[in-house]
Design an enzyme around this catalytic site. Structure first.
Site, PDB file in Angstrom:
ATOM      1  N   LYS A   1       5.891 -53.288   3.564  1.00  0.00           N
ATOM      2  CA  LYS A   1       4.773 -52.421   3.446  1.00  0.00           C
ATOM      3  C   LYS A   1       3.504 -52.977   2.625  1.00  0.00           C
ATOM      4  O   LYS A   1       3.779 -53.455   1.645  1.00  0.00           O
ATOM      5  CB  LYS A   1       5.032 -51.093   2.763  1.00  0.00           C
ATOM      6  CG  LYS A   1       5.399 -49.916   3.869  1.00  0.00           C
ATOM      7  CD  LYS A   1       6.169 -48.527   3.000  1.00  0.00           C
ATOM      8  CE  LYS A   1       5.050 -47.576   3.413  1.00  0.00           C
ATOM      9  NZ  LYS A   1       5.561 -46.430   2.567  1.00  0.00           N
TER      10      LYS A   1
HETATM   11  C1  E4P Z   1       5.642 -43.173   3.790  1.00  0.00           C
HETATM   12  O1  E4P Z   1       5.416 -44.401   4.347  1.00  0.00           O
HETATM   13  C2  E4P Z   1       4.391 -42.631   3.121  1.00  0.00           C
HETATM   14  O2  E4P Z   1       4.337 -43.485   1.917  1.00  0.00           O
HETATM   15  C3  E4P Z   1       4.875 -41.311   2.797  1.00  0.00           C
HETATM   16  O3  E4P Z   1       4.864 -40.613   4.142  1.00  0.00           O
HETATM   17  C4  E4P Z   1       3.602 -40.403   1.968  1.00  0.00           C
HETATM   18  O4  E4P Z   1       3.791 -39.168   1.919  1.00  0.00           O
HETATM   19  P1  E4P Z   1       3.121 -38.144   1.132  1.00  0.00           P
HETATM   20  O5  E4P Z   1       1.870 -38.106   1.201  1.00  0.00           O
HETATM   21  O6  E4P Z   1       3.948 -37.104   1.201  1.00  0.00           O
HETATM   22  O7  E4P Z   1       3.197 -38.814  -0.160  1.00  0.00           O
END
Ligand code: E4P
Length: 220
Positions: free
Chosen positions: A83
């Site tokens: 990521k």
């Molecule tokens: C996943 O890849 C993201 O980091 C995550 O869905 C973020 O979610 P949030 O906005 O609830 O923290």
């Protein structure tokens, strides 16, 4: 549509994986911090549970360090997708990592312009943050994913749209309708898929009726 669990907690991941309809995992630094154990220990445990894509995020913000971290993370296990935040350095890193055959998921995407750049670079995944956009303006998250879907289809980009920051079942159902390739869903929302009060009530009634009639299944 693929469904990932958005969690770094091996216990949650194991439970959801056993339900049979989860295809992969996404983690982020905040989710990892919540587990309260060394990150290496957590990810090695996750690799033992799942055999689908597992997104692990770099912490570096500069190109060279991002590359170093991405290479090290990718070397941990073949399921790793790195990521990378959607910054200038991040986008530059995606281009290099693609040439090296390292899978990427560009995260923290909030605009169609960002998603266009990600699609042009050929990242494996783009992660628009639906819930965080909806916190600012109603339906902003849905609109973004819908725009990305149309753009990617029009230009034939192979990048998978991974709807992130899913807060409830309505978000998930909307993503399915729009045609997101993947949604990553927190454990509490996954639980609402696997447990509906009307299903429980209906089952109780079926069993009561069956027993009251004294029936038996036609099996030995
Ligand atoms: C996943 O890849 C993201 O980091 C995550 O869905 C973020 O979610 P949030 O906005 O609830 O923290």
């Amino acid at each position: 549509m693929e469904l990932f669990i958005d969690s770094a907690d091996p216990k949650e991941i194991q439970t959801a994986w056993d339900w049979g309809f989860i295809d992969g995992v996404t983690t982020n630094p905040s989710l990892a911090a919540k587990v309260g154990r060394p990150y290496r220990q957590i990810v090695l445990q996750i690799f033992e549970i799942v055999d689908g894509p597992v997104s692990l995020e770099v912490i570096a913000t500069e190109y060279d360090q991002m590359l170093e971290q991405a290479r090290a993370l990718a070397a941990l296990h073949p399921v790793v997708v790195v990521k990378i935040p959607c910054t200038r350095d991040g986008l530059k890193a995606v281009k290099t990592l693609k040439k090296e055959g390292i899978k990427t998921n560009v995260t923290l995407v909030f605009s169609g312009g960002q998603a266009l750049a990600v699609g042009k670079l050929g990242s494996d995944y783009v992660s628009p943050f639906v819930g965080r956009l909806d916190d600012i303006a109603t339906h902003a998250g849905d609109d973004l994913v819908s725009n990305i879907r149309q753009t990617y289809d029009r230009y034939g980009f192979g990048t998978k749209i991974l709807a992130a920051s899913i807060r409830d079942l309505q978000h998930l159902e909307k993503m399915a309708l729009i045609g997101a390739d993947v949604a990553t869903v927190p454990f509490n929302v996954l639980e609402t898929i696997t447990n509906h009060p009307l299903t429980d009530k209906g089952l109780q009634r079926f069993l009561q009726d069956w027993q009251a009639a004294g029936l038996e299944l036609p099996i030995e």
